[in-house]
Design a protein around this motif. Structure first.
Motif, short mmCIF file in Angstrom:
data_model
loop_
_atom_site.label_atom_id
_atom_site.label_comp_id
_atom_site.label_asym_id
_atom_site.label_seq_id
_atom_site.Cartn_x
_atom_site.Cartn_y
_atom_site.Cartn_z
N THR A 110 -1.52 -5.83 -0.31
CA THR A 110 -0.21 -5.25 -0.66
C THR A 110 -0.14 -4.64 -2.06
N ALA A 111 -1.09 -4.98 -2.91
CA ALA A 111 -1.14 -4.38 -4.27
C ALA A 111 -2.62 -4.17 -4.56
N CYS A 112 -3.13 -3.08 -3.99
CA CYS A 112 -4.58 -2.94 -3.84
C CYS A 112 -5.28 -2.39 -5.07
N ALA A 113 -4.53 -1.99 -6.08
CA ALA A 113 -5.11 -1.42 -7.32
C ALA A 113 -6.10 -0.31 -6.95
N ARG A 114 -7.31 -0.35 -7.51
CA ARG A 114 -8.27 0.74 -7.24
C ARG A 114 -9.17 0.42 -6.04
N GLY A 115 -8.74 -0.50 -5.19
CA GLY A 115 -9.45 -0.73 -3.94
C GLY A 115 -10.37 -1.95 -3.92
N GLU A 116 -10.47 -2.63 -5.06
CA GLU A 116 -11.42 -3.76 -5.11
C GLU A 116 -11.09 -4.82 -4.06
N GLU A 117 -9.78 -5.12 -3.92
CA GLU A 117 -9.38 -6.19 -2.98
C GLU A 117 -9.59 -5.79 -1.51
N PRO A 118 -9.07 -4.63 -1.06
CA PRO A 118 -9.28 -4.30 0.36
C PRO A 118 -10.76 -4.10 0.71
N TYR A 119 -11.55 -3.55 -0.22
CA TYR A 119 -12.99 -3.42 0.09
C TYR A 119 -13.64 -4.80 0.16
N SER A 120 -13.16 -5.74 -0.66
CA SER A 120 -13.71 -7.12 -0.57
C SER A 120 -13.38 -7.71 0.80
N ILE A 121 -12.16 -7.42 1.29
CA ILE A 121 -11.77 -7.94 2.62
C ILE A 121 -12.68 -7.31 3.68
N ALA A 122 -12.93 -6.02 3.57
CA ALA A 122 -13.78 -5.32 4.56
C ALA A 122 -15.21 -5.89 4.54
N ILE A 123 -15.70 -6.18 3.35
CA ILE A 123 -17.06 -6.74 3.23
C ILE A 123 -17.08 -8.15 3.83
N LEU A 124 -16.05 -8.93 3.51
CA LEU A 124 -15.97 -10.30 4.02
C LEU A 124 -15.98 -10.31 5.56
N ALA A 142 -4.11 -0.80 2.88
CA ALA A 142 -4.14 -1.07 1.44
C ALA A 142 -3.07 -0.21 0.79
N THR A 143 -2.11 -0.86 0.14
CA THR A 143 -1.01 -0.10 -0.46
C THR A 143 -0.84 -0.48 -1.93
N ASP A 144 -0.22 0.41 -2.66
CA ASP A 144 0.07 0.15 -4.07
C ASP A 144 1.18 1.10 -4.48
N ILE A 145 1.83 0.77 -5.59
CA ILE A 145 2.87 1.68 -6.11
C ILE A 145 2.24 2.78 -6.97
N SER A 146 1.04 2.53 -7.45
CA SER A 146 0.44 3.45 -8.43
C SER A 146 -0.32 4.60 -7.77
N TRP A 147 0.21 5.82 -7.94
CA TRP A 147 -0.48 6.99 -7.37
C TRP A 147 -1.83 7.16 -8.04
N CYS A 148 -1.87 6.80 -9.31
CA CYS A 148 -3.09 6.95 -10.08
C CYS A 148 -4.21 6.08 -9.47
N ALA A 149 -3.89 4.80 -9.19
CA ALA A 149 -4.87 3.91 -8.58
C ALA A 149 -5.24 4.40 -7.18
N LEU A 150 -4.21 4.85 -6.43
CA LEU A 150 -4.45 5.30 -5.05
C LEU A 150 -5.28 6.58 -4.98
N ARG A 189 -15.88 1.74 3.58
CA ARG A 189 -14.74 2.58 3.17
C ARG A 189 -13.90 2.97 4.38
N GLN A 190 -14.59 3.24 5.51
CA GLN A 190 -13.86 3.69 6.70
C GLN A 190 -12.97 2.62 7.32
N MET A 191 -13.16 1.38 6.91
CA MET A 191 -12.34 0.30 7.47
C MET A 191 -10.97 0.21 6.77
N VAL A 192 -10.83 0.90 5.62
CA VAL A 192 -9.63 0.73 4.81
C VAL A 192 -8.77 2.00 4.82
N ASN A 193 -7.46 1.81 5.08
CA ASN A 193 -6.50 2.94 5.04
C ASN A 193 -5.59 2.76 3.83
N PHE A 194 -5.67 3.69 2.90
CA PHE A 194 -4.83 3.59 1.70
C PHE A 194 -3.53 4.37 1.87
#
Ligand SMILES: C[S@@+](CC[C@H](N)C(=O)[O-])C[C@H]1O[C@@H](n2cnc3c(N)ncnc32)[C@H](O)[C@@H]1O
Length: 279
Positions: A110-124, A142-150, A189-194
């Protein structure tokens, strides 16, 4: 002191009205500390000066938002929590899905920042399921409020410092070395939708019937009443059974009493039980 508080209220109201970024219910201490830096950088001496600066330089709204939303993250940030997700959540969830003949696995960071968390989930998940991965339709939102991070996250590019401390096996199996650092492999990467989602000002959840939600290191920045609202929304978007993972120093608010079962207090893993759906 009081006039300063009133000026801060006006500034946050203005940011909300003009840019639709709602920091009115974030914890004041963090907001004040972070704002101080923008005041210094723009040469504003008071909140009123800064409001004038915003009027003259509307591009500052985005910079301010990026300052107020702290993007510190790392892969497998809380290793114990990820280890316990693999031990407690995934076996139970996967066996439930098999029994129910439901091939979907839906996760939300829900607050994925630059993707570290959702990619960790995909790897797990990839590590856990091995060649059984293909039996499931996996969605990791994977969502976030920050366009910059997204903007940065989907490319999956990280510096050597960003991947420091990751086990060699993870680096070798899921990343590719490139000139400036490491790239997350395409299959991960393909497992995650930002996408963009504001947890605070949006009332309706963007996804439903989720199997597992990570809401880590964001509640700590929010005032109690917003934490309650956010947790209520996440609870409603979980399937039953469904799992909620919070950050190391976060706990569910009182309105979740009796609704969530704690599976591991240290890993902050909670379960929404589901009556006859229970595993
Ligand atoms: C400290 S990081 C945590 C990242 C990751 N979940 C972790 O635990 O490593 C906090 C993230 O929350 C995001 N954030 C802040 N306010 C938000 C909001 N209202 N809605 C969605 N994301 C928000 C920030 O942009 C930032 O990426």
């Amino acid at each position: 002191m009081q006039s300063n508080a009133i000026a801060l209220d006006s500034l946050l109201e203005k940011v909300y009205q003009d840019a639709r970024h709602d920091f009115r219910e974030y914890k004041r201490g963090t907001v004040i500390r972070r704002l101080e830096r923008r005041l210094q950088a723009t040469g504003a001496r008071t909140y009123l000066d800064y409001m004038r600066f915003l009027d003259a330089h509307p591009e500052e709204y985005q910079r301010l938002t990026d300052y107020l939303t702290i993007h510190v993250s790392s892969f497998f940030r809380s290793p114990y929590a990820f280890q316990q997700v693999a031990r407690l959540v995934l076996p139970e969830l996967v066996s439930y899905k098999r029994v129910q003949r439901q091939p979907s696995l839906k996760f939300w960071s829900t607050a994925c920042a630059r993707g570290e968390e959702p990619y960790s989930i995909a790897i797990l998940l990839t590590d856990f399921l091995g060649n059984k991965l293909q039996d499931f339709n996996v969605s990791i939102y994977a969502t976030d409020i920050s366009w910059c991070a997204l903007h940065e996250a989907p490319a999956g590019l990280y510096s050597p410092k960003d991947v420091e401390g990751l086990p060699l096996a993870i680096l070798e199996n899921y990343f590719t070395r490139h000139s400036k650092g490491y790239a997350v492999n395409t299959n991960i990467r393909q497992m995650v939708n930002f996408s963009h989602f504001d947890l605070v000002s949006t009332k309706a959840p963007p996804f439903m019937s989720l199997d597992c939600i990570f809401c880590c290191n964001i509640l700590i920045y929010l005032q109690k009443q917003v934490q309650e609202r956010v947790l209520e929304m996440l609870y409603n978007s979980l399937a039953a059974p469904g799992y909620l993972i919070l950050g190391e120093v976060e706990t569910p608010t009182n309105n979740m009493d009796g609704k969530l079962e704690c599976l591991d207090i240290k890993a902050k893993i909670y379960k929404k039980n589901g009556g006859s759906n229970d595993v």
